[in-house]
Structures are given as structure tokens and as C-alpha cells.
Enzyme design. Structure first.
Site, PDB file in Angstrom:
ATOM      1  N   GLY A  12       4.779 104.100 -73.792  1.00  0.00           N
ATOM      2  CA  GLY A  12       3.421 103.922 -74.316  1.00  0.00           C
ATOM      3  C   GLY A  12       3.400 102.955 -75.486  1.00  0.00           C
ATOM      4  O   GLY A  12       2.694 103.171 -76.471  1.00  0.00           O
ATOM      5  N   ARG A  15      -0.104 100.187 -76.957  1.00  0.00           N
ATOM      6  CA  ARG A  15      -1.248 100.380 -77.866  1.00  0.00           C
ATOM      7  C   ARG A  15      -0.908 101.424 -78.924  1.00  0.00           C
ATOM      8  O   ARG A  15       0.068 102.159 -78.814  1.00  0.00           O
ATOM      9  CB  ARG A  15      -2.478 100.863 -77.077  1.00  0.00           C
ATOM     10  CG  ARG A  15      -3.021  99.830 -76.127  1.00  0.00           C
ATOM     11  CD  ARG A  15      -4.278 100.291 -75.429  1.00  0.00           C
ATOM     12  NE  ARG A  15      -4.037 101.280 -74.400  1.00  0.00           N
ATOM     13  CZ  ARG A  15      -4.573 102.500 -74.365  1.00  0.00           C
ATOM     14  NH1 ARG A  15      -5.390 102.883 -75.315  1.00  0.00           N
ATOM     15  NH2 ARG A  15      -4.301 103.332 -73.374  1.00  0.00           N
ATOM     16  N   ASP A  63       4.772 104.820 -64.988  1.00  0.00           N
ATOM     17  CA  ASP A  63       4.179 106.133 -65.248  1.00  0.00           C
ATOM     18  C   ASP A  63       5.327 107.078 -65.561  1.00  0.00           C
ATOM     19  O   ASP A  63       6.156 107.383 -64.696  1.00  0.00           O
ATOM     20  CB  ASP A  63       3.411 106.597 -64.004  1.00  0.00           C
ATOM     21  CG  ASP A  63       2.850 107.999 -64.171  1.00  0.00           C
ATOM     22  OD1 ASP A  63       3.147 108.667 -65.181  1.00  0.00           O
ATOM     23  OD2 ASP A  63       2.115 108.434 -63.262  1.00  0.00           O
ATOM     24  N   ASN A  90       6.611 108.447 -76.655  1.00  0.00           N
ATOM     25  CA  ASN A  90       5.307 108.342 -77.296  1.00  0.00           C
ATOM     26  C   ASN A  90       4.143 108.385 -76.299  1.00  0.00           C
ATOM     27  O   ASN A  90       3.025 108.740 -76.673  1.00  0.00           O
ATOM     28  CB  ASN A  90       5.281 107.033 -78.098  1.00  0.00           C
ATOM     29  CG  ASN A  90       3.890 106.615 -78.495  1.00  0.00           C
ATOM     30  OD1 ASN A  90       3.353 107.084 -79.491  1.00  0.00           O
ATOM     31  ND2 ASN A  90       3.268 105.739 -77.704  1.00  0.00           N
ATOM     32  N   SER A 142       2.322 116.887 -82.077  1.00  0.00           N
ATOM     33  CA  SER A 142       0.997 116.742 -82.704  1.00  0.00           C
ATOM     34  C   SER A 142       0.748 117.966 -83.572  1.00  0.00           C
ATOM     35  O   SER A 142       1.285 119.055 -83.290  1.00  0.00           O
ATOM     36  CB  SER A 142      -0.085 116.662 -81.617  1.00  0.00           C
ATOM     37  OG  SER A 142      -1.364 116.843 -82.175  1.00  0.00           O
ATOM     38  N   TYR A 155      -3.537 119.960 -73.895  1.00  0.00           N
ATOM     39  CA  TYR A 155      -2.824 119.069 -74.832  1.00  0.00           C
ATOM     40  C   TYR A 155      -1.938 119.880 -75.787  1.00  0.00           C
ATOM     41  O   TYR A 155      -0.783 119.534 -76.038  1.00  0.00           O
ATOM     42  CB  TYR A 155      -3.868 118.259 -75.601  1.00  0.00           C
ATOM     43  CG  TYR A 155      -3.317 117.193 -76.516  1.00  0.00           C
ATOM     44  CD1 TYR A 155      -2.839 115.988 -76.009  1.00  0.00           C
ATOM     45  CD2 TYR A 155      -3.296 117.381 -77.895  1.00  0.00           C
ATOM     46  CE1 TYR A 155      -2.349 115.004 -76.855  1.00  0.00           C
ATOM     47  CE2 TYR A 155      -2.817 116.399 -78.745  1.00  0.00           C
ATOM     48  CZ  TYR A 155      -2.342 115.210 -78.229  1.00  0.00           C
ATOM     49  OH  TYR A 155      -1.860 114.236 -79.070  1.00  0.00           O
ATOM     50  N   LYS A 159       2.093 119.623 -76.253  1.00  0.00           N
ATOM     51  CA  LYS A 159       2.694 119.212 -77.530  1.00  0.00           C
ATOM     52  C   LYS A 159       3.532 120.329 -78.157  1.00  0.00           C
ATOM     53  O   LYS A 159       4.507 120.054 -78.877  1.00  0.00           O
ATOM     54  CB  LYS A 159       1.603 118.737 -78.493  1.00  0.00           C
ATOM     55  CG  LYS A 159       0.910 117.452 -78.026  1.00  0.00           C
ATOM     56  CD  LYS A 159       1.897 116.296 -77.901  1.00  0.00           C
ATOM     57  CE  LYS A 159       1.240 114.993 -77.496  1.00  0.00           C
ATOM     58  NZ  LYS A 159       2.218 113.901 -77.378  1.00  0.00           N
TER      59      LYS A 159
HETATM   60  P1  NAP Z   1      -3.232 105.617 -77.240  1.00  0.00           P
HETATM   61  O1  NAP Z   1      -3.690 104.647 -78.252  1.00  0.00           O
HETATM   62  O2  NAP Z   1      -4.219 106.239 -76.316  1.00  0.00           O
HETATM   63  O3  NAP Z   1      -2.053 104.906 -76.373  1.00  0.00           O
HETATM   64  C1  NAP Z   1      -1.425 105.658 -75.370  1.00  0.00           C
HETATM   65  C2  NAP Z   1      -0.249 104.870 -74.850  1.00  0.00           C
HETATM   66  O4  NAP Z   1       0.426 105.669 -73.858  1.00  0.00           O
HETATM   67  C3  NAP Z   1      -0.644 103.581 -74.148  1.00  0.00           C
HETATM   68  O5  NAP Z   1       0.387 102.639 -74.371  1.00  0.00           O
HETATM   69  C4  NAP Z   1      -0.690 103.986 -72.684  1.00  0.00           C
HETATM   70  O6  NAP Z   1      -0.488 102.896 -71.788  1.00  0.00           O
HETATM   71  C5  NAP Z   1       0.493 104.944 -72.638  1.00  0.00           C
HETATM   72  N1  NAP Z   1       0.468 105.910 -71.533  1.00  0.00           N
HETATM   73  C6  NAP Z   1      -0.461 106.859 -71.275  1.00  0.00           C
HETATM   74  N2  NAP Z   1      -0.100 107.579 -70.192  1.00  0.00           N
HETATM   75  C7  NAP Z   1       1.075 107.071 -69.771  1.00  0.00           C
HETATM   76  C8  NAP Z   1       1.950 107.372 -68.698  1.00  0.00           C
HETATM   77  N3  NAP Z   1       1.706 108.376 -67.817  1.00  0.00           N
HETATM   78  N4  NAP Z   1       3.086 106.627 -68.541  1.00  0.00           N
HETATM   79  C9  NAP Z   1       3.359 105.623 -69.409  1.00  0.00           C
HETATM   80  N5  NAP Z   1       2.584 105.297 -70.453  1.00  0.00           N
HETATM   81  C10 NAP Z   1       1.442 106.010 -70.619  1.00  0.00           C
HETATM   82  O7  NAP Z   1      -2.461 106.852 -77.911  1.00  0.00           O
HETATM   83  P2  NAP Z   1      -1.980 107.092 -79.435  1.00  0.00           P
HETATM   84  O8  NAP Z   1      -3.114 107.663 -80.181  1.00  0.00           O
HETATM   85  O9  NAP Z   1      -1.275 105.901 -79.932  1.00  0.00           O
HETATM   86  O10 NAP Z   1      -0.956 108.285 -79.212  1.00  0.00           O
HETATM   87  C11 NAP Z   1       0.428 108.071 -79.024  1.00  0.00           C
HETATM   88  C12 NAP Z   1       1.133 109.418 -79.005  1.00  0.00           C
HETATM   89  O11 NAP Z   1       0.886 110.099 -80.228  1.00  0.00           O
HETATM   90  C13 NAP Z   1       0.655 110.347 -77.896  1.00  0.00           C
HETATM   91  O12 NAP Z   1       1.731 111.100 -77.400  1.00  0.00           O
HETATM   92  C14 NAP Z   1      -0.329 111.254 -78.613  1.00  0.00           C
HETATM   93  O13 NAP Z   1      -0.470 112.490 -77.976  1.00  0.00           O
HETATM   94  C15 NAP Z   1       0.341 111.375 -79.964  1.00  0.00           C
HETATM   95  N6  NAP Z   1      -0.584 111.750 -81.036  1.00  0.00           N
HETATM   96  C16 NAP Z   1      -1.661 110.967 -81.347  1.00  0.00           C
HETATM   97  C17 NAP Z   1      -2.518 111.384 -82.366  1.00  0.00           C
HETATM   98  C18 NAP Z   1      -3.732 110.576 -82.766  1.00  0.00           C
HETATM   99  O14 NAP Z   1      -4.506 111.071 -83.605  1.00  0.00           O
HETATM  100  N7  NAP Z   1      -3.935 109.378 -82.237  1.00  0.00           N
HETATM  101  C19 NAP Z   1      -2.276 112.590 -83.046  1.00  0.00           C
HETATM  102  C20 NAP Z   1      -1.174 113.345 -82.687  1.00  0.00           C
HETATM  103  C21 NAP Z   1      -0.323 112.924 -81.683  1.00  0.00           C
HETATM  104  P3  NAP Z   1      -1.747 101.920 -71.365  1.00  0.00           P
HETATM  105  O15 NAP Z   1      -2.012 101.031 -72.558  1.00  0.00           O
HETATM  106  O16 NAP Z   1      -1.219 101.156 -70.191  1.00  0.00           O
HETATM  107  O17 NAP Z   1      -2.886 102.809 -71.042  1.00  0.00           O
END
Ligand code: NAP
Length: 247
Positions: A12, A15, A63, A90, A142, A155, A159
Site C-alpha cells: 500500500g 498513497r 492484492d 501497511n 490502529s 476493521y 487491527k
Molecule cells: P489509504 O490512504 O486509503 O491508502 C491505502 C493504501 O493501501 C493504498 O496504497 C492502496 O492501494 C493500498 N491497498 C488497499 N487495499 C489493498 C490490497 N488488498 N492490496 C494491496 N494494496 C492495497 O490508507 P492510509 O490512511 O494511508 O492507511 C494506511 C494503513 O494505516 C492502513 O492499514 C490503515 O488501516 C492504517 N491506519 C490508518 C489510519 C488513518 O487515520 N488514516 C489510522 C490507523 C491506521 P491503491 O492506491 O491502489 O488503492
């Protein structure tokens, strides 16, 4: 941080937090392999940004919930760079709803991407790390995995599961030079949280002692520390990066 001659695989990485991790590792000189689900343009942008920092990068569509695709991803990384020293699990998604309205498909999709994806990547990459007798694995949990959240049963389960897997694998690999840790971000400004209403956003901010949402870089810096040689004696830990939200 010095990551010269190290290769990192960031799932991931196209982004959000994953992209920020790729750039922090690149600043230290790491070779970066990133995978993405479908957003090729974003993945290519991350590759260019890594290369602009003087590091090498490879983007692979994969994936992470598909074992055959994960095998191909790891093979591509090893063919290009010869080894994998750092794995950052990630990749993640949300499919929020109250339990009564949550479909089985939405439960399965979130657990498959967030929990099974990390399992498959750890299983494949840890074989290489054991042979190398060196490795750093950092998993994305998370605050929701620590304390739950209404509307996120799927979720939260994924997590919290990541934490259990992290501690179990840390025990399995600790004597072989491989550390396994997790970070538990709070509320971070990415596409994942962009859809929240102003009311939900200000309610969330009110719960954060630091008084602000986090930036992807806030989380990336903690991940990169746990991925560094300096963190050699830290394993099985869960580091909250949340402005004090979950304490
Ligand atoms: P995001 O901006 O939505 O980006 C998600 C990333 O994961 C993208 O690169 C996406 O690829 C990739 N992805 C999604 N499903 C996938 C799959 N099945 N196989 C391969 N790649 C996949 O997410 P984020 O906010 O940066 O979050 C990153 C991590 O931190 C996640 O695990 C999330 O649960 C965790 N997290 C986030 C927060 C928050 O507040 N943002 C808080 C706690 C934990 P594409 O670009 O191709 O779609």
C-alpha cells in the site's frame, strides 16, 4: 536513518501513510519496492518521488490478500534487489457500518486485506529474513484495534488481530535477528479519513490531547525508526502514534 544497501517492501505504498514511509526510507538510501491495489498513477508518482530522492524504486500491482500475487510480488522484489530487509505491512481498507447493517462481504473484505494480507506477506518474506538472519517487520494496527470503534467491528477485528500476529511472530523470530513490531496510528489525514464529515472530524479532534489530526509523516517516522538498526532490541511492541488519543 541510514538504510544504504537495504531493501524495503512497503505494501500500500501508493498513497497516504505507505507513500510517506516509502519517502522516509528513500531519504535514508533504501531500495523501495511498493505494492498497490489498483491506483497505478499514484504508485508511479511514489516511484518518481523516491527516485527524486536518489533512491531506487519498483512498483508492483498486488492484492495482498491473494497468496499467488504475494509470492509474485516477493519474487519481483528479490529479482530486482536480491533481498528484502524491511517489510512494512501497511495496505489496508475500511468498509464501515454498524454491526446490524454490516454485510458478511464487508467483514470478509476488510479482514482479508488487513489481516490475511499481513499474514501472507509475513509468511513469504520471513523465510528470506530467516536465511539472512536479519529483518525488520512493521505492521499497521490502529487505535481502533486497541479500543474499538462503533461502526468498525470488521476493521477493529482486523487491527486487533494484527497485534496478536505481531506479538506471536515476534516470539517466533526474536532469536534469529528479525524483529516484528506494530504501530497503532490514531486519526491521520489520508484518503481513508477524507470522507468524514466536519462534525465527525471535530469530534475526533476533541478526543486527541495533541489537539490535531496526525500527518502521514508523523506515522512514517515512527515506522522507519522501528525498521532501523537502532531498534534492534525492540520486538513485539505496539507503538501508538496518535497524539495521545488511546492512552
Ligand atoms: P489509504 O490512504 O486509503 O491508502 C491505502 C493504501 O493501501 C493504498 O496504497 C492502496 O492501494 C493500498 N491497498 C488497499 N487495499 C489493498 C490490497 N488488498 N492490496 C494491496 N494494496 C492495497 O490508507 P492510509 O490512511 O494511508 O492507511 C494506511 C494503513 O494505516 C492502513 O492499514 C490503515 O488501516 C492504517 N491506519 C490508518 C489510519 C488513518 O487515520 N488514516 C489510522 C490507523 C491506521 P491503491 O492506491 O491502489 O488503492
Amino acid at each position: 536513518m541510514n538504510f544504504t544497501d537495504k531493501t524495503a517492501l512497503v505494501t500500500g505504498g501508493s498513497r497516504g501513510i505507505g507513500r510517506a514511509v516509502c519517502l522516509e526510507l528513500a531519504k535514508g538510501g533504501a531500495n523501495v519496492v511498493l505494492c498497490y491495489a489498483g491506483n497505478e498513477a499514484a504508485a508511479q508518482e511514489t516511484v518518481w518521488s523516491v527516485e527524486a530522492l536518489g533512491a531506487k524504486a519498483l512498483a508492483v500491482q498486488c492484492d495482498v490478500s491473494d497468496a499467488a500475487r504475494v509470492d509474485a510480488l516477493v519474487k519481483a522484489a528479490v529479482e530486482r534487489f536480491g533481498r528484502i530487509d524491511i517489510l512494512v505491512n501497511n495496505a489496508g481498507i475500511t468498509r464501515d457500518n454498524l454491526l446490524m447493517r454490516m454485510s458478511e462481504a464487508d467483514f470478509d473484505a476488510v479482514v482479508a486485506a488487513n489481516l490475511k494480507g499481513a499474514f501472507l506477506c509475513m509468511k513469504t518474506v520471513s523465510k528470506l529474513m530467516l536465511k539472512q538472519r536479519y529483518g525488520r517487520i512493521v505492521n499497521l494496527s490502529s487505535v481502533v484495534g486497541l479500543r474499538g470503534n462503533a461502526g468498525q467491528v470488521n476493521y477493529a477485528a482486523s487491527k486487533a488481530g494484527v497485534i496478536g500476529m505481531t506479538k506471536s511472530l515476534a516470539r517466533e523470530l526474536a532469536s534469529r535477528g528479525v524483529t516484528v513490531n506494530a504501530v497503532a496510528p490514531g486519526f491521520i489525514e489520508t484518503d481513508m479519513t477524507a470522507a468524514l464529515s466536519d462534525a465527525a472530524r471535530s469530534a475526533a479532534t476533541g478526543e486527541i490531547p495533541a489537539g490535531r489530526l496526525g500527518a502521514p509523516e508523523d506515522v512514517a517516522k515512527a515506522i522507519v525508526f522501528l525498521a532501523s538498526d537502532d531498534a534492534a532490541y525492540i520486538t513485539g511492541q505496539v507503538l501508538a502514534v496518535d497524539g495521545g488519543m488511546a492512552m
